[in-house]
Write a protein that holds these residues in place. Structure first.
Motif, PDB file in Angstrom:
ATOM      1  N   HIS A   1       0.732  -1.132   0.182  1.00  0.00           N
ATOM      2  CA  HIS A   1      -0.019   0.000  -0.178  1.00  0.00           C
ATOM      3  C   HIS A   1       0.831   1.323  -0.042  1.00  0.00           C
ATOM      4  O   HIS A   1       2.179   1.162   0.467  1.00  0.00           O
ATOM      5  N   PRO A   2       0.356   2.158  -0.367  1.00  0.00           N
ATOM      6  CA  PRO A   2       0.945   3.670  -0.193  1.00  0.00           C
ATOM      7  C   PRO A   2       1.468   3.946   1.123  1.00  0.00           C
ATOM      8  O   PRO A   2       0.471   3.674   2.137  1.00  0.00           O
ATOM      9  N   LEU A   3       2.663   4.082   1.566  1.00  0.00           N
ATOM     10  CA  LEU A   3       2.962   4.411   2.917  1.00  0.00           C
ATOM     11  C   LEU A   3       3.622   5.785   3.034  1.00  0.00           C
ATOM     12  O   LEU A   3       4.687   6.190   2.195  1.00  0.00           O
ATOM     13  N   SER A   4       3.092   6.591   4.264  1.00  0.00           N
ATOM     14  CA  SER A   4       3.867   7.755   4.441  1.00  0.00           C
ATOM     15  C   SER A   4       4.558   7.714   5.500  1.00  0.00           C
ATOM     16  O   SER A   4       4.238   6.975   6.479  1.00  0.00           O
ATOM     17  N   LEU A   5       5.711   8.452   5.862  1.00  0.00           N
ATOM     18  CA  LEU A   5       6.432   8.619   7.257  1.00  0.00           C
ATOM     19  C   LEU A   5       5.322   9.153   8.208  1.00  0.00           C
ATOM     20  O   LEU A   5       5.590   8.563   9.285  1.00  0.00           O
TER      21      LEU A   5
ATOM     22  N   ILE B   1      12.530  -3.092   1.049  1.00  0.00           N
ATOM     23  CA  ILE B   1      11.422  -4.002   1.363  1.00  0.00           C
ATOM     24  C   ILE B   1      10.824  -4.482   0.140  1.00  0.00           C
ATOM     25  O   ILE B   1      10.348  -5.470  -0.279  1.00  0.00           O
ATOM     26  N   ARG B   2      10.367  -3.373  -0.795  1.00  0.00           N
ATOM     27  CA  ARG B   2       9.760  -3.556  -2.011  1.00  0.00           C
ATOM     28  C   ARG B   2      10.294  -4.253  -3.148  1.00  0.00           C
ATOM     29  O   ARG B   2       9.817  -5.163  -3.681  1.00  0.00           O
ATOM     30  N   MET B   3      11.723  -3.578  -3.045  1.00  0.00           N
ATOM     31  CA  MET B   3      12.537  -4.522  -4.279  1.00  0.00           C
ATOM     32  C   MET B   3      12.836  -5.948  -3.903  1.00  0.00           C
ATOM     33  O   MET B   3      12.656  -6.798  -4.901  1.00  0.00           O
ATOM     34  N   GLU B   4      12.930  -6.254  -2.793  1.00  0.00           N
ATOM     35  CA  GLU B   4      12.988  -7.697  -2.106  1.00  0.00           C
ATOM     36  C   GLU B   4      12.022  -8.487  -2.686  1.00  0.00           C
ATOM     37  O   GLU B   4      12.050  -9.443  -3.336  1.00  0.00           O
TER      38      GLU B   4
ATOM     39  N   GLU C   1       2.076  -3.170  -9.231  1.00  0.00           N
ATOM     40  CA  GLU C   1       0.888  -2.718  -8.373  1.00  0.00           C
ATOM     41  C   GLU C   1       1.220  -3.501  -6.822  1.00  0.00           C
ATOM     42  O   GLU C   1       0.767  -2.784  -5.790  1.00  0.00           O
ATOM     43  N   GLU C   2       1.441  -4.823  -6.898  1.00  0.00           N
ATOM     44  CA  GLU C   2       1.318  -5.420  -5.745  1.00  0.00           C
ATOM     45  C   GLU C   2       2.560  -5.138  -4.827  1.00  0.00           C
ATOM     46  O   GLU C   2       2.704  -5.677  -3.590  1.00  0.00           O
ATOM     47  N   THR C   3       3.619  -4.356  -5.239  1.00  0.00           N
ATOM     48  CA  THR C   3       4.618  -4.154  -4.348  1.00  0.00           C
ATOM     49  C   THR C   3       4.784  -2.225  -4.036  1.00  0.00           C
ATOM     50  O   THR C   3       5.485  -2.011  -3.623  1.00  0.00           O
ATOM     51  N   GLY C   4       3.357  -1.708  -4.335  1.00  0.00           N
ATOM     52  CA  GLY C   4       3.402  -0.519  -3.832  1.00  0.00           C
ATOM     53  C   GLY C   4       3.601   0.304  -4.523  1.00  0.00           C
ATOM     54  O   GLY C   4       3.656   1.615  -4.145  1.00  0.00           O
ATOM     55  N   PHE C   5       3.742   0.371  -6.045  1.00  0.00           N
ATOM     56  CA  PHE C   5       4.192   1.531  -7.016  1.00  0.00           C
ATOM     57  C   PHE C   5       2.869   1.729  -7.696  1.00  0.00           C
ATOM     58  O   PHE C   5       2.112   0.972  -8.160  1.00  0.00           O
TER      59      PHE C   5
END
Length: 537
Positions: free
Chosen positions: A447-451, A484-487, A505-509
């Motif tokens: 999902h989109p994640l913000s600080l 984490i997303r790249m792994e 899409e599944e890795t949050g981009f």
């Protein structure tokens, strides 16, 4: 000179008693020793002693059962029982059966002398009127079933001796035909209301099944049935026909299954062996019946499963399932126990419906449990998960199950317990906000994640959280999320055939173009080139 027979499973104790009796009173003759109840019955018939001195606690047949059986055959036999300090309830039962006296372990010399003197006087008063009755041996039905079950268990294990066969014949079980067929009958637990099963003694269900089975055998065949364990009834049929079948419509096995259902609304599943020749073939027949019963996983319950037919089944499945455990793993590691039950039930149902054999089902389940065992070791929760059992015991228990419902219930229980252990372990470690944040990122990277979002989850100011995260991990919040997303993207590219746009899409981009740019910056290759190179390795 009065004669006495000593029975105890410990050789040292027998020899000690023999020496003590001989030194106490030379009028007594120790005519023999026996190591258990079966051996004692033979010695009683052979040596005709006036007194039986027996330990109460012995394997196979205890002293009380020996006393009951001996009383039916040797009317004037006097019995002395020997017991431990904590076995007085057994002593009381033995005295009700007619025992003349009892001695406590360790046996005191003076006390033994007193007992021998009293019995010697009583024997002298009888004036040698201890002739054995020639009346037929009468045994209570419950005791008859108990002893016959012990003896038949020896048959199944291939450990039967001539004395065991003689005793079986005396109990009314004569095997005059050359072939044996074995049936293993298991109650389908799901056919019993859960409250009724838990409220009642499980052994009573099996005893009822055994009684129905024996009644049907007595009407139509030659054989014996007995409760073999906490979960199964075994029937051993003796036949003259090597082509005899119990599984044909209307044959004995099918009649037993239908009779139990019509009388009680219980259902059973029955495994049937091939005919085996002679006593040495009985262990093989028992093994075959057990193997046939395992096919209940595939065929379902309330059936009669013939070993020969089960082994000839075509391979209907597509081989071991290559499950995607992603949803299950997220539920377990995320502490979401509510979703585990349906996932496990679906997996078991799918596996059992498509598997080639029971062995392949158990193989997949063991693989699943070993995977989570390794996870529990890594997280340090194995002891709280499995308790006193080790993983080998758990796997053995799972591989003994032949019911889909029981297999699903066992796996669901194990994985729910593991989920709770992991959640509890992490709650204890949740004083560290960075650890909590890392776990939250690993569960929500798609999902989109913000600080700010993650800082709010750990109740910290975003600026303070950003500095603390960099200090503790050595990378910024944004760099960690990207890592984490790249792994996950590398794993999907290497091991799945999903489209690159879908992986993005599944890795949050947000879009594939942004994904391609970030992936190339991190890996030095485009997603397509990375996939091609990983598959050439």
């Amino acid at each position: 000179m009065p004669k006495i027979l000593i029975v105890d499973d410990e050789s040292v104790f027998r020899k000690g008693l023999r020496k003590m009796i001989t030194s106490l009173d030379s009028n007594w003759e120790v005519v023999g020793e026996a190591s258990d109840g079966y051996d004692a019955l033979d010695k009683l018939a052979e040596l005709s002693p006036e007194v039986l001195l027996t330990d109460i606690r012995m394997p196979r047949m205890d002293g009380i059962q020996l006393q009951q059986l001996a009383a039916g055959r040797f009317k004037d036999l006097m019995t002395i029982v020997v017991s431990g300090y904590d076995e007085f309830a057994y002593v009381q039962q033995s005295m009700r059966q007619g025992a003349k006296d009892y001695l406590m372990k360790p046996v005191e010399r003076q006390e033994l002398g007193r007992v021998l003197e009293r019995l010697g006087q009583e024997l002298a008063e009888r004036h040698k009127q201890s002739a054995r009755s020639d009346q037929p041996w009468q045994v209570q039905p419950v005791l008859k079933r108990h002893v016959a079950g012990h003896l038949a268990d020896s048959l199944l294990k291939g450990k039967t001796e001539d004395s065991d066969l003689r005793l079986l014949r005396e109990l009314g079980f004569a095997f005059g035909h050359p072939y044996f067929i074995c049936m293993v009958i298991k109650l389908d637990k799901h056919s019993v209301e859960k409250e009724r099963y838990q409220r009642g003694d499980a052994s009573l269900f099996l005893l009822y099944i055994q009684q129905v089975v024996q009644e049907m055998i007595d009407r139509q065949a030659v054989g014996i049935s007995f409760v073999q364990s906490d979960t199964e009834v075994v029937a051993l049929l003796n036949t003259a026909d090597p082509q005899h079948s119990l599984s044909a419509p209307g044959a004995l096995g099918d009649l037993i299954r239908r009779q139990i259902r019509s009388l009680s609304n219980l259902t059973v599943t029955i495994g049937v062996s091939n005919p085996a020749e002679g006593l040495p073939g009985i262990p093989r027949a028992y093994n075959e019946a057990g193997i046939a019963l395992l096919y209940r996983l595939i065929e379902g319950g309330d059936k009669l499963l013939d070993y020969a037919k089960m082994k000839q089944r075509p391979n209907e499945g597509s081989g071991p399932l290559k499950w995607s455990w992603e949803i299950l793993e997220k539920s377990i590691t995320g502490g979401r126990g509510a979703g585990i039950g349906p996932i496990v039930e679906h997996m078991i149902e799918e596996l059992c419906s498509t598997a080639e054999s029971p062995e392949s089902i158990h193989q997949q389940i063991c693989k699943l449990l070993l995977y989570y065992y390794e996870l529990s070791e890594e997280l340090g929760v194995t002891e709280s998960w499995l308790g006193p059992k080790d993983i080998r015991t758990i796997l053995f228990e799972v591989c003994s199950l032949s019911s889909r419902q029981e297999l699903a219930e066992q796996c669901r229980g194990l994985l729910l317990t593991l989920t709770g252990c992991i959640a509890e372990s992490r709650e204890m470690k949740d004083i560290d906000p960075v650890t909590v944040a890392q776990r939250y990122i690993s569960q929500h990277y798609h999902h989109p994640l913000s600080l700010k979002e993650v800082a709010d989850k750990v109740y910290l100011n975003p600026v303070y959280f950003s500095n603390l995260f960099k200090q503790r991990t050595g990378v910024t919040f944004s760099e960690y999320v990207t890592h984490i997303r790249m792994e996950e993207a590398r794993r999907k590219l290497a091991f799945t055939g999903e489209k690159i746009s879908r992986i993005a899409e599944e890795t949050g981009f947000g879009n594939v173009r942004h994904f391609n740019r970030v992936f190339k910056n991190c890996s030095g290759l485009s997603p397509k080139a990375y996939r091609d190179s990983s598959r050439r390795v």
